[in-house]
Design a protein around this motif. Sequence first.
Motif, mmCIF file in Angstrom:
data_model
loop_
_atom_site.group_PDB
_atom_site.id
_atom_site.type_symbol
_atom_site.label_atom_id
_atom_site.label_comp_id
_atom_site.label_asym_id
_atom_site.label_seq_id
_atom_site.Cartn_x
_atom_site.Cartn_y
_atom_site.Cartn_z
ATOM 1 N N VAL A 4 0.852 -1.191 0.000
ATOM 2 C CA VAL A 4 0.000 0.000 0.000
ATOM 3 C C VAL A 4 0.884 1.236 0.000
ATOM 4 O O VAL A 4 1.801 1.361 0.828
ATOM 5 C CB VAL A 4 -0.938 0.023 1.224
ATOM 6 N N LYS A 6 0.707 5.292 0.412
ATOM 7 C CA LYS A 6 -0.155 6.359 0.934
ATOM 8 C C LYS A 6 0.518 7.702 0.747
ATOM 9 O O LYS A 6 1.508 8.005 1.420
ATOM 10 C CB LYS A 6 -0.474 6.118 2.414
ATOM 11 N N GLN A 7 -0.023 8.479 -0.200
ATOM 12 C CA GLN A 7 0.458 9.834 -0.472
ATOM 13 C C GLN A 7 1.970 9.870 -0.728
ATOM 14 O O GLN A 7 2.675 10.777 -0.290
ATOM 15 C CB GLN A 7 0.095 10.792 0.663
ATOM 16 N N LYS A 26 -1.382 9.647 -4.172
ATOM 17 C CA LYS A 26 -2.643 8.914 -4.034
ATOM 18 C C LYS A 26 -2.490 7.786 -3.015
ATOM 19 O O LYS A 26 -1.387 7.511 -2.541
ATOM 20 C CB LYS A 26 -3.063 8.320 -5.390
ATOM 21 N N GLU A 27 -3.579 7.123 -2.694
ATOM 22 C CA GLU A 27 -3.515 5.871 -1.940
ATOM 23 C C GLU A 27 -3.771 4.735 -2.917
ATOM 24 O O GLU A 27 -4.834 4.669 -3.549
ATOM 25 C CB GLU A 27 -4.525 5.827 -0.798
ATOM 26 N N CYS A 29 -3.231 0.419 -3.664
ATOM 27 C CA CYS A 29 -2.959 -0.897 -3.097
ATOM 28 C C CYS A 29 -2.654 -1.887 -4.206
ATOM 29 O O CYS A 29 -3.372 -1.939 -5.213
ATOM 30 C CB CYS A 29 -4.149 -1.383 -2.269
#
Length: 213
Positions: A4, A6-7, A26-27, A29
């Motif tokens: 994942v 995250k930013q 963005k986030e 996965c």
Amino acid sequence: MNIVLKQVYPSFLDKELISHSQIWTKEVCFSASENIQIVAPSGSGKTSLIHFLYGLRNDYEGNIFFDEKNIKDFSPEDWAYYRQEKISIMFQDLRLFPQLNGAENIEIKRALQPFHNAGEMILMAKDLGIQNKLQQKTETCSYGEKQRIATVRALQQPFDFLFLDEPFSHLDEMNRQKSMQLLQEEANRRKAGLILADLKPIEFFKPHRTLYL
């Protein structure tokens, strides 16, 4: 295994360059067994992203998680475990040892944490048309032959994810397709994910998602 972001974005890139990215800031996965194609023009951080995921660079903002564990907190022992058991990589610059022959370069990876035996390695080399290069020093091989040696090497260890950075750049169409078929078969066999980054979409790669960096 899940990855994942995250930013995440490279701290050295101009914000204007990443404003339209589907990954940076963005986030996102990635799940094992998922095929991800990342398309990125030169200068947008494609290789940097691969190096972030492999723990070679940490000059980024945001956070990257492997199974909810922030890789910024990884010890050298953590990275050794993931690189032996969970993630494999094919570097854009290949990182072969020029004074070693093809087999010796491949065996370095297989000796650390083998997934295949030597016979299977030779069959892979034969499938890619480089069996006669196994006893030849890689400094005397063409770049396309080196790419195929690096392809076989990346498959010798266990992995949940295989990172590929422009893996076919110096191959003709036939060898590009043969290499992709081998990579995909191996990923399917292990229920592993492929994260393939290139300058443009690969027409014979069938991703679950294509993301533009």
